[in-house]
Design an enzyme around this catalytic site. Structure first.
Site, PDB file in Angstrom:
ATOM      1  N   GLU A  16       0.845  -1.189   0.000  1.00 45.07           N
ATOM      2  CA  GLU A  16       0.000   0.000   0.000  1.00 45.07           C
ATOM      3  C   GLU A  16       0.882   1.242   0.000  1.00 45.07           C
ATOM      4  O   GLU A  16       1.817   1.332   0.800  1.00 45.07           O
ATOM      5  CB  GLU A  16      -0.916   0.031   1.218  1.00 45.07           C
ATOM      6  CG  GLU A  16      -1.872   1.207   1.184  1.00 45.07           C
ATOM      7  CD  GLU A  16      -2.845   1.258   2.358  1.00 45.07           C
ATOM      8  OE1 GLU A  16      -3.615   2.225   2.430  1.00 45.07           O
ATOM      9  OE2 GLU A  16      -2.833   0.351   3.198  1.00 45.07           O
ATOM     10  N   GLY A  39       3.212   1.925  10.596  1.00 46.08           N
ATOM     11  CA  GLY A  39       2.991   1.296  11.888  1.00 46.08           C
ATOM     12  C   GLY A  39       2.599  -0.152  11.702  1.00 46.08           C
ATOM     13  O   GLY A  39       3.084  -1.048  12.393  1.00 46.08           O
ATOM     14  N   GLU A  81      -2.802  -3.826   6.941  1.00 49.89           N
ATOM     15  CA  GLU A  81      -3.967  -4.701   7.148  1.00 49.89           C
ATOM     16  C   GLU A  81      -4.145  -5.775   6.099  1.00 49.89           C
ATOM     17  O   GLU A  81      -5.255  -6.256   5.883  1.00 49.89           O
ATOM     18  CB  GLU A  81      -5.233  -3.838   7.197  1.00 49.89           C
ATOM     19  CG  GLU A  81      -5.665  -3.211   5.865  1.00 49.89           C
ATOM     20  CD  GLU A  81      -5.152  -1.813   5.625  1.00 49.89           C
ATOM     21  OE1 GLU A  81      -5.727  -1.107   4.789  1.00 49.89           O
ATOM     22  OE2 GLU A  81      -4.172  -1.420   6.290  1.00 49.89           O
ATOM     23  N   ASN A  82      -3.086  -6.214   5.424  1.00 52.31           N
ATOM     24  CA  ASN A  82      -3.205  -7.244   4.400  1.00 52.31           C
ATOM     25  C   ASN A  82      -4.158  -8.352   4.838  1.00 52.31           C
ATOM     26  O   ASN A  82      -4.089  -8.841   5.960  1.00 52.31           O
ATOM     27  CB  ASN A  82      -1.840  -7.881   4.115  1.00 52.31           C
ATOM     28  CG  ASN A  82      -0.739  -6.859   3.982  1.00 52.31           C
ATOM     29  OD1 ASN A  82      -0.749  -6.035   3.101  1.00 52.31           O
ATOM     30  ND2 ASN A  82       0.212  -6.915   4.901  1.00 52.31           N
ATOM     31  N   GLU A 121      -5.830  -2.485  12.669  1.00 51.04           N
ATOM     32  CA  GLU A 121      -5.595  -3.343  11.500  1.00 51.04           C
ATOM     33  C   GLU A 121      -6.642  -4.445  11.406  1.00 51.04           C
ATOM     34  O   GLU A 121      -7.080  -4.806  10.306  1.00 51.04           O
ATOM     35  CB  GLU A 121      -4.185  -3.931  11.543  1.00 51.04           C
ATOM     36  CG  GLU A 121      -3.075  -2.908  11.654  1.00 51.04           C
ATOM     37  CD  GLU A 121      -3.158  -1.783  10.633  1.00 51.04           C
ATOM     38  OE1 GLU A 121      -3.652  -2.002   9.508  1.00 51.04           O
ATOM     39  OE2 GLU A 121      -2.742  -0.662  10.962  1.00 51.04           O
ATOM     40  N   HIS A 125      -9.865  -3.141   9.960  1.00 51.16           N
ATOM     41  CA  HIS A 125      -9.788  -2.938   8.511  1.00 51.16           C
ATOM     42  C   HIS A 125     -10.342  -4.135   7.733  1.00 51.16           C
ATOM     43  O   HIS A 125     -10.656  -3.986   6.548  1.00 51.16           O
ATOM     44  CB  HIS A 125      -8.337  -2.718   8.085  1.00 51.16           C
ATOM     45  CG  HIS A 125      -7.947  -1.278   7.956  1.00 51.16           C
ATOM     46  ND1 HIS A 125      -8.719  -0.345   7.296  1.00 51.16           N
ATOM     47  CD2 HIS A 125      -6.829  -0.610   8.376  1.00 51.16           C
ATOM     48  CE1 HIS A 125      -8.102   0.825   7.316  1.00 51.16           C
ATOM     49  NE2 HIS A 125      -6.966   0.699   7.970  1.00 51.16           N
TER      50      HIS A 125
END
Length: 871
Positions: free
Chosen positions: A121, A261, A264-265, A298, A301
């Site tokens: 990203e 940081g 969120e894959n 995360e 997400h």
């Protein structure tokens, strides 16, 4: 001049992709410098038979269409253009080679220590293979990873593991399939020799989800807090938003070298190790809190970002603003809601308000960009979250939840826009009119509310007049009025909220919730049946993200500090009084601090009905940035000296009470990570800072450091010693170094605390620390800890000699050659360019011009600094 001016991308130019990549099968043969990537894509044409694929730093080996060698292509300007393609669905196979070891930008696939890791990203996937690398291209990914089994026993990717096994020559493989279509920015790959802790979570529908946290060997015990935070996140999201996890496994991997940081894959979150690893000996309370918050962010997400994603990067706040709001609510539900809200707003005012007032100002939905990485900003995230919070305030909890349910019902599995989110909120709430509210997405800048009040004793009426205005920002000289929710309370002399009734208005403005709707440049609200002059509690809970100016008196603020049932406004009242005194001290160094404020501060200190963390927050003085925001040309050294003088006055006035509190809080307690224990440590650290300015307690910080049993107490005492240059400071720094020099995360604290000191010796100290073996310019966390901390050190960055600015400009050049994203963050130090005194501004101009005009400057840095120079 730069030989080539970077291309600007505009929201208005959006066009849907010409092709849809339905599925992609990836095969990786991992190698440090010659990783082979095989991609097999099933593609459906949408508009035409010419296909453009993004690709950067790739060595193309072959192209096949429907199994046959294909040659109708060209590589130019990081685009692979294929012409004469079939008009019906076809298969495209591409073989390319990449060099992960040389990838110091940490975008795409790279080496971090002995581990392969990815970060895609916003546009990193194009550094892995040729692809339609944009968020509105959603594909089902299957990944086969082949690597040496001894060096890389764990081979991880998105989704569920469907096959694995051994191969010849000591190699092995793993095949992962993610059944949910996703954009390439959510793709992830990790391979390494790691340790793992495991747990399970049973969803509300009864499914068992396997949970894994991967860390470097030896760090297993430091990862349990992250695992517990994950389970809390999953449980909270089911309860609060009725959202359940959808895969069979959820993995977190901790990486030392990481630009963000966390990421969120889908099913495989990759984290900066700073947001995974924690123990009482190595992590402060803020680290424990941060891990809980970021792990939650995360995980959340998975629905707000993954299941429903962005159509294009101009919509970034669609997922980030919404998910920040969700993680803020998660933290507030698990901790002190009042303190969490205060800290969120302090963060907003310290970082986003200056961004809104500076050269990088942009709406939460920008209209253009050069380098997308530059728009991962406080405006997109934190102001974006405030806009989501205003939806919540306008609609109430039930109305907001109806809107969220409708959002997922309408858009699950799609790439959408902020307008789609607004539509869902509207149709779920009787077609609520958000047309004016949408200006929050389109207009930059922080609105200013000027409020005047009048009480008519004879008529028993109280009049509130609100004038809203928004300063000009780059590209937006004039602004239309916003629609903002404004929470209000009127307090009687006993401190009770009065019943609100508006005169001559039909809508009554949701007065049962104390909610007014501010929509016009000027609004006048007349409240009837007000039997005594009230004290107005304005913009409760910071219901609108604005600068507030009012005619409240010092006596009113003292009253609110003692009586307001809105905790945020109790805190704000104290800040207002402190700010007023600091301003007076800046104008007259002999100013006598107002006795009203001194007594009000003491009453908070001695109030036993306030919990410890809230007390510590309320007693704190406005930040240097808060003060500077109210001054045209701030003198940061003078601000620091005025604050220091006020702080020492308060500490010496209440030294007996402070000593008593410190002794009470020094009673030995078992270490816990909960709101009460962390609050006690926070107040103890604040009181220690106060007492360390008192002559008879100069040795207290050294004593606290020597006997500290946790990192919070250790860093509280070390910070005080460094900032005040107290006895034992150098001995403590050496002892800290000798104990923790092999632990990178801990040494970041050691570097940062020294680079943050306002003392004039700091500049030379930073030069010395850059030569220490614990510092590495290639590691973003270390760059941020040392160089970034100095760049954020307002006194030393703005040193009268100009040396601070020249040094940071030099560091921007050096870091830019290694990692443009890290360099771009350093470039933010010059955001105050417009407010610099003339002599420093000339120095800054010369330095920034040289960087902007260099043909070696990345587009990340070019975009930021060219905007700064043009401001």
């Amino acid at each position: 001049m730069k030989t080539e001016t970077p291309v600007v991308k505009y929201l208005a130019d959006y066009k849907a992709p010409t092709h849809k990549i339905e599925t992609v099968d990836l095969e990786f043969h991992l190698d440090d410098t010659q990783t082979q990537v095989f991609s097999k894509m099933k593609i459906t044409p949408v508009n035409g038979n010419t296909l453009e694929l993004n690709g950067e730093e790739l060595k193309l080996k072959s192209v096949k269409v429907n199994g046959e060698e294909f040659s109708n292509y060209k590589e130019e300007n990081e685009i692979l253009t294929l012409t004469g393609l079939p008009s019906e669905a076809f298969t495209l196979e591409i073989h390319n080679e990449i060099n992960p070891k040389a990838n110091t930008a940490l975008d795409g696939l790279y080496k971090s220590g002995g581990m392969f890791c990815s970060q895609n990203e916003p546009e990193g996937f194009r550094r892995i293979t040729y692809f339609i690398d944009r968020p509105d291209n959603l594909s089902v990914f299957t990944t086969k990873i082949i690597a040496d089994k001894k060096d890389y026993p764990f081979l991880l990717s998105n989704g569920n593991l469907i096959e694995s096994g051994d191969l010849e020559d000591g190699k092995h493989f793993a095949v992962w399939n993610d059944p949910f279509a996703k954009p390439a920015y959510l793709y992830a790959l990790v391979a390494g020799d790691l340790a793992v802790i495991e747990d399970t979570f049973k969803t509300k529908s009864g499914r068992d989800v396997k949970l894994q946290v991967f860390v470097d060997k030896g760090n297993e015990e430091k990862s349990h807090h992250a695992m517990e935070s994950l389970k809390k996140s999953m449980k909270w999201d089911e309860k609060r938003f009725r959202l359940e996890y959808d895969l069979d496994i959820y993995m977190i991997v901790a990486v030392d070298s990481f630009n963000m940081g966390a990421m969120e894959n889908k099913g495989l979150n990759i984290f900066n190790s700073a947001y995974v690893l924690a123990s009482k000996e190595t992590a402060e309370d803020r680290n424990f809190f941060g891990i809980e918050s970021v792990v939650g962010h995360e995980y959340f997400h998975n629905w707000t970002g993954n299941r429903v994603t962005c159509r294009d990067w101009f919509q970034l706040t669609l997922k980030e603003g919404l998910t920040v709001f969700r993680d803020q609510e998660f933290s507030a539900d698990l901790n002190s809601r009042s303190v969490c809200r205060i800290n969120d707003v302090r963060n907003l005012k310290a970082a986003q308000f200056p961004e809104d007032a500076g050269p990088q100002s942009h709406p939460i939905q920008p209209k253009s960009y050069i380098e997308m990485n530059n728009f991962y900003t406080m405006t997109i995230y934190e102001k974006g979250a405030e806009v989501i919070r205003m939806y919540h305030t306008l609609l109430g909890e039930e109305g907001f939840q109806r809107g969220m349910d409708k959002y997922f019902e309408l858009y699950d599995g799609q790439a959408v826009t902020t307008a789609d989110f607004t539509h869902a909120m509207s149709v779920a709430n009787d077609n609520y009119d958000f047309s004016q509210f949408r200006r929050w997405y389109d207009q930059a800048g922080t609105p200013v509310l000027d409020i005047t009040t009048k009480y008519d004793e004879a008529a028993k009426e109280f009049t509130l007049t609100v004038n809203q205005s928004t300063p000009a920002t780059p590209g937006q000289p004039t602004k239309e009025p916003f629609h903002m929710p404004f929470l209000l309370g009127l307090l009687d002399s006993a401190g009770n909220d009065m019943t609100l009734a508006l005169k001559n208005r039909d809508d009554q403005n949701d007065l049962d919730r104390g909610l007014l709707h501010i929509k016009a440049d000027t609004e006048t609200f007349v409240f009837a049946n007000v039997n005594e002059r009230p004290v107005a509690s304005l913009n409760r809970n910071f219901s609108a993200p604005v600068v507030l100016r009012s005619d409240l008196t010092d006596e009113d603020f003292v009253f609110l500090m003692a009586n307001d049932n809105d905790d945020f406004n109790r805190y704000e009242a104290g800040q207002a009084l402190a700010l007023k005194n600091i301003h007076a001290m800046l104008k007259d160094e002999n100013h006598q601090v107002d006795e009203l404020f001194i007594k009000a501060w003491g009453s908070i200190l001695n109030d036993n009905n306030i919990d410890e963390e809230f007390k510590a927050v309320c007693l704190s003085l406005p930040s240097m940035i808060d003060v500077a925001a109210t001054i045209d040309i701030p003198n940061y050294r003078a601000i620091h000296e005025a604050k220091d003088k006020l702080f020492k006055l308060l500490a010496n006035t209440y030294k007996l009470e402070l000593a008593s509190i410190y002794n009470d809080l020094s009673t030995e307690r078992p270490f816990k990570v909960d709101a009460k224990a962390m609050g006690e440590r926070k107040l103890r650290g604040f009181v220690l800072a106060c007492l360390s300015t008192v002559e008879e307690h100069k040795e207290l910080a050294r004593e606290c450091f020597k006997y500290a049993t946790n990192m919070t107490d250790m860093m509280n005492s070390l910070s005080v010693m460094v900032n005040e240059n107290l006895p034992g400071c150098q001995e403590s720094l050496k002892e800290f170094y000798d104990k923790f020099k092999d632990q990178t995360l801990v040494m970041q604290k050691w570097l940062s605390v020294q680079a943050s000191s306002c003392d004039d010796t700091t500049f030379d100290k930073v030069q010395e620390l850059m030569k220490d073996e614990v510092f590495d310019m290639n590691v973003p966390n270390l760059v941020s800890a040392l160089i970034g901390s100095f760049a954020r050190n307002k006194v030393q960055f703005n040193h009268e000699s100009g040396r601070g600015m020249k040094f940071i400009a030099e560091m921007i050049r050096k870091v830019d050659a290694i990692n443009p994203q890290s360099a771009s963050r350093l470039a933010g130090a010059f955001n105050d360019y417009r407010k610099m005194p003339a002599d420093l501004k000339e120095i800054a101009k010369a330095e920034l011009t040289a960087i902007v005009e260099s043909d070696k400057t990345s587009k990340n840095v070019y975009e930021k600094l060219s905007k700064t120079l043009n401001s």
